[in-house]
Design a protein around this motif. Structure first.
Motif, PDB file in Angstrom:
ATOM      1  N   LEU A   1       0.828  -1.212   0.000  1.00 32.95           N
ATOM      2  CA  LEU A   1       0.000   0.000   0.000  1.00 32.95           C
ATOM      3  C   LEU A   1       0.858   1.257   0.000  1.00 32.95           C
ATOM      4  CD1 LEU A   1      -2.834  -0.978   2.490  1.00 32.95           C
ATOM      5  CD2 LEU A   1      -3.049  -0.569   0.033  1.00 32.95           C
ATOM      6  N   ILE A   2       1.929   1.260   0.769  1.00 31.01           N
ATOM      7  CA  ILE A   2       2.814   2.426   0.807  1.00 31.01           C
ATOM      8  C   ILE A   2       3.462   2.642  -0.556  1.00 31.01           C
ATOM      9  CG2 ILE A   2       4.988   3.300   1.773  1.00 31.01           C
ATOM     10  CD1 ILE A   2       4.126   2.005   4.445  1.00 31.01           C
TER      11      ILE A   2
ATOM     12  N   HIS B   1       2.361   1.631  -3.479  1.00 28.38           N
ATOM     13  CA  HIS B   1       1.322   2.067  -4.417  1.00 28.38           C
ATOM     14  C   HIS B   1       1.003   3.538  -4.223  1.00 28.38           C
ATOM     15  CE1 HIS B   1      -2.092   1.800  -7.059  1.00 28.38           C
ATOM     16  NE2 HIS B   1      -2.883   2.259  -6.104  1.00 28.38           N
ATOM     17  N   TRP B   2       0.929   3.988  -2.983  1.00 29.66           N
ATOM     18  CA  TRP B   2       0.623   5.376  -2.680  1.00 29.66           C
ATOM     19  C   TRP B   2       1.743   6.303  -3.155  1.00 29.66           C
ATOM     20  CZ3 TRP B   2       2.872   8.483   1.385  1.00 29.66           C
ATOM     21  CH2 TRP B   2       2.251   9.714   1.543  1.00 29.66           C
ATOM     22  N   VAL B   3       2.999   5.852  -2.991  1.00 28.48           N
ATOM     23  CA  VAL B   3       4.144   6.693  -3.353  1.00 28.48           C
ATOM     24  C   VAL B   3       4.290   6.805  -4.867  1.00 28.48           C
ATOM     25  CG1 VAL B   3       6.678   6.792  -3.309  1.00 28.48           C
ATOM     26  CG2 VAL B   3       5.413   6.325  -1.221  1.00 28.48           C
TER      27      VAL B   3
ATOM     28  N   SER C   1       1.956   6.267  -7.252  1.00 31.00           N
ATOM     29  CA  SER C   1       0.769   6.642  -8.026  1.00 31.00           C
ATOM     30  C   SER C   1       0.831   8.110  -8.412  1.00 31.00           C
ATOM     31  CB  SER C   1      -0.520   6.344  -7.239  1.00 31.00           C
ATOM     32  OG  SER C   1      -0.572   7.165  -6.088  1.00 31.00           O
TER      33      SER C   1
END
Length: 69
Positions: free
Chosen positions: A61-62, A64-66, A68
């Protein structure tokens, strides 16, 4: 007569603490010996697997967040 290790009661908080300390790699010998005598090894294994998958999920998740846009 003492119960076999897999028949010991599950101490959830103690099991989670032992697994977290093992992830970090820091544990006093006395605490390790106490855990071996007290904790249910099946519960420790299951908790370790669940926490490892949770850790991998959080890392994904981290990332993917960074990355995106």
């Amino acid at each position: 007569m003492t119960p076999s290790p897999h028949q010991r009661p599950v101490a959830v908080l103690d099991t989670v603490k032992a697994v977290l300390w093992s992830f970090i790699g820091l544990r006093r010998r006395a605490d390790f010996e106490r855990d071996v005598q007290k904790l249910n090894p099946v519960a420790v294994l299951a908790t370790g697997v669940v926490m490892a998958f949770a850790f991998i999920g959080v890392l994904m998740l981290i990332v993917h967040w960074v990355v995106s846009p």
